[in-house]
Design a protein around this motif. Structure first.
Motif, PDB file in Angstrom:
ATOM      1  N   LEU A 186      -6.008   5.288   0.102  1.00  0.00           N
ATOM      2  CA  LEU A 186      -4.931   4.351   0.427  1.00  0.00           C
ATOM      3  C   LEU A 186      -4.345   4.629   1.803  1.00  0.00           C
ATOM      4  O   LEU A 186      -3.979   3.699   2.541  1.00  0.00           O
ATOM      5  CB  LEU A 186      -3.835   4.437  -0.635  1.00  0.00           C
ATOM      6  N   ARG A 229       2.346   1.831  -3.295  1.00  0.00           N
ATOM      7  CA  ARG A 229       1.328   2.399  -4.180  1.00  0.00           C
ATOM      8  C   ARG A 229       1.111   3.883  -3.880  1.00  0.00           C
ATOM      9  O   ARG A 229       0.927   4.690  -4.802  1.00  0.00           O
ATOM     10  CB  ARG A 229       0.010   1.632  -4.011  1.00  0.00           C
ATOM     11  N   ILE A 230       1.148   4.240  -2.607  1.00  0.00           N
ATOM     12  CA  ILE A 230       1.010   5.646  -2.221  1.00  0.00           C
ATOM     13  C   ILE A 230       2.123   6.477  -2.860  1.00  0.00           C
ATOM     14  O   ILE A 230       1.880   7.559  -3.411  1.00  0.00           O
ATOM     15  CB  ILE A 230       1.029   5.794  -0.683  1.00  0.00           C
ATOM     16  N   TYR A 257      -4.947   8.742  -3.105  1.00  0.00           N
ATOM     17  CA  TYR A 257      -3.958   8.793  -2.028  1.00  0.00           C
ATOM     18  C   TYR A 257      -4.641   8.785  -0.664  1.00  0.00           C
ATOM     19  O   TYR A 257      -4.243   8.032   0.243  1.00  0.00           O
ATOM     20  CB  TYR A 257      -3.093  10.039  -2.176  1.00  0.00           C
ATOM     21  N   GLU A 311      -4.016   2.023   4.886  1.00  0.00           N
ATOM     22  CA  GLU A 311      -2.740   1.746   5.525  1.00  0.00           C
ATOM     23  C   GLU A 311      -2.813   1.974   7.033  1.00  0.00           C
ATOM     24  O   GLU A 311      -2.264   1.202   7.817  1.00  0.00           O
ATOM     25  CB  GLU A 311      -1.645   2.618   4.898  1.00  0.00           C
ATOM     26  N   ILE A 327       0.838  -1.200   0.000  1.00  0.00           N
ATOM     27  CA  ILE A 327       0.000   0.000   0.000  1.00  0.00           C
ATOM     28  C   ILE A 327       0.873   1.252   0.000  1.00  0.00           C
ATOM     29  O   ILE A 327       0.625   2.210  -0.745  1.00  0.00           O
ATOM     30  CB  ILE A 327      -0.966   0.004   1.206  1.00  0.00           C
ATOM     31  N   LYS A 328       1.918   1.260   0.811  1.00  0.00           N
ATOM     32  CA  LYS A 328       2.806   2.431   0.853  1.00  0.00           C
ATOM     33  C   LYS A 328       3.571   2.590  -0.457  1.00  0.00           C
ATOM     34  O   LYS A 328       3.839   3.724  -0.896  1.00  0.00           O
ATOM     35  CB  LYS A 328       3.757   2.319   2.039  1.00  0.00           C
TER      36      LYS A 328
END
Length: 484
Positions: free
Chosen positions: A326, A296-297, A323, A330, A293-294
């Motif tokens: 996500l 992807r961020i 953003y 997270e 996830i991070k």
């Protein structure tokens, strides 16, 4: 041995709008009509100059010129405050919100008086900084009454200039999407630290990142044995730098003081690495544990920046909402709360700070690193009301009644680290200095720092001194675990 002077005046306060001294000092040049009823700050700055034993032979006379050791007639003098942001992001802070955020104008006015004494009607005084990208500096200068400094000197026939060292200022819409860039009039000089850079002491391939700047642009400045910093040309043109920082807790570095204040000499902040992409396990320091996830961020934020550069506000806004979604995921399911280098494991920003301090001292006017210092530097810290907890942009006020001064920024920071109660070994930059990893850059014995003060209980070798518990800072939330 380095000497740091600590002036402590309990219950001291900042003057409002007008910044002259409270008495007619022999060296003061502007007449009794400018004297204030009360100004602790002017007295404290003056006492710092005396405490550093500057021009003692003429102290108490009209000839006293304490900065004459550093400033000669005809010099270009840069006074470097902390102008990080035009508002305090901590919404619950209503009292002393700006006072704990930026260097107070009364500090700048006091030291500027002594710069002008040393210049004797010649040369140039610049007060300048490169605040955060979205700081409305004109608004800050007006709201916090910095402009009163210029008005005062203009009324007395003297010229002092404010400068914004940034390449540009950005304007965000309500979705936090960049909709405009206002370019400044400055010019850049690129300085390559090369293999001298503290970044070269860390092995492995690194993808550097800077908040709100395109990583591709940052990669143009940094690579193997290539570490280029975009410095405002007017900084390198200075013969003398008076560094007047505002010590605060800091989300990336643990705390900010004299050395970290040099981030504000940059022209293009894309050249200032803040973090390395990825988790610690992957060779980065943006966060602790691996996280898709991070990752992807990071990708979404970089794509958002590219859309903003293309003026595609629609797609940039969509990325902003992705953003946000996500980030919520997270926070709910992530293994650790850290992101974007905002935590105690950040091993990048302090290296950037070290490089900038070397550049400040050793880069000539053309940006070429020399073996001898190229300019004289004197450091001050405005801790009358400091900023702790979630600094640098959301600090809470910490009333301390302190102004500090010293020639050596490293010694200043080591002293401030102890005063605010942060353990040396928990702050990467301080730990590196204590472990002699930066000796090749600064070459001093930092195990012997002499503290001089108007209060006898704070006089002596730094290692043996104890400071009041009430001076201790609350760290940023993302550093609390490390600084327990």
């Amino acid at each position: 041995m380095s000497t740091v002077y600590l002036e402590h005046r309990p219950n001291s306060s900042y003057p409002y709008k007008e910044y002259g001294p409270a008495c007619m000092y022999p060296e003061y040049k502007y007449g009794e009509d400018t004297i204030q009823e009360k100004n602790d700050i002017y007295d404290m700055v003056r006492n710092c100059l005396f405490g550093l034993e500057l021009d003692l032979d003429n102290y108490g006379t009209a000839k006293w010129n304490p900065l004459g050791k550093y400033i000669k007639p005809g010099d270009c003098v840069l006074i470097k405050p902390n102008w990080v942001m035009h508002f305090n992001g901590a919404k619950h802070v209503t009292e002393n919100a700006l006072e704990c955020l930026v260097t107070h104008p009364s500090c700048l006015r006091a030291i500027c008086d002594y710069c002008l004494i040393a210049l004797k009607g010649t040369g140039l005084v610049i007060i300048g900084d490169a605040p955060m990208q979205d700081c409305d500096l004109s608004f800050l200068l007006d709201k916090a009454h910095f402009n009163n400094i210029l008005l005062f000197y203009k009324a007395h026939g003297q010229s002092v200039t404010f400068m914004d060292f940034r390449k540009y200022q950005t304007t965000f819409d309500h979705n936090k999407v960049i909709i405009d860039k206002i370019y400044q009039s400055g010019e850049a000089t690129n300085v390559d630290m090369g293999s001298l850079s503290m970044h070269e002491k860390k092995s492995g391939k690194r993808i550097y990142q800077v908040d709100n700047y395109n990583r591709d642009e940052t990669s143009n400045y940094h690579g193997e044995k290539r570490h280029i910093y975009s410095i405002n040309k007017d900084v390198l043109n200075a013969d003398v730098i008076i560094n007047f920082c505002k010590p605060k807790s800091h989300r990336l570095a643990g705390f900010t003081a004299a050395m970290k204040n040099m981030v504000g000499i940059a022209y293009n902040k894309a050249s200032l690495p803040h973090r390395v992409e990825g988790s610690v396990e992957e060779g980065g320091d943006a966060y602790l544990n691996k996280s898709r996830i991070k990752q992807r961020i990071d990708h979404i934020l970089d794509r958002k920046l590219k859309h903003e550069d293309e003026h595609n506000i629609f797609l940039a806004t969509i990325d902003r909402y992705i953003y946000g979604a996500l980030l919520l995921l997270e926070r709910k399911f992530g293994k650790d709360p850290y992101i974007k280098g905002i935590w105690y494991g950040n091993d990048t920003i302090w290296r950037t700070v070290m490089d900038l301090n070397y550049i400040e001292r050793y880069a000539d006017k053309n940006g070429i690193l020399q073996k001898k210092p190229q300019r004289k530097i004197l450091n001050f810290a405005d801790m009358v009301i400091a900023g702790h907890h979630n600094g640098p942009c959301q600090p809470e006020p910490k009333e301390m009644g302190i102004i500090m001064a010293g020639e050596d920024a490293v010694a200043m920071d080591l002293a401030i680290c102890k005063i605010i109660g942060f353990p040396d070994e928990k702050i990467p930059m301080v730990r590196s200095i204590r472990n002699h990893e930066a000796d090749y850059l600064f070459g001093h014995d930092y195990e012997n720092i002499n503290i001089v003060s108007n209060c006898m209980e704070y006089v002596g070798d730094l290692e043996g001194l104890q400071f009041p518990v009430q001076w201790r800072y609350q760290p940023h939330d993302s550093w609390a675990e490390s600084l327990k």
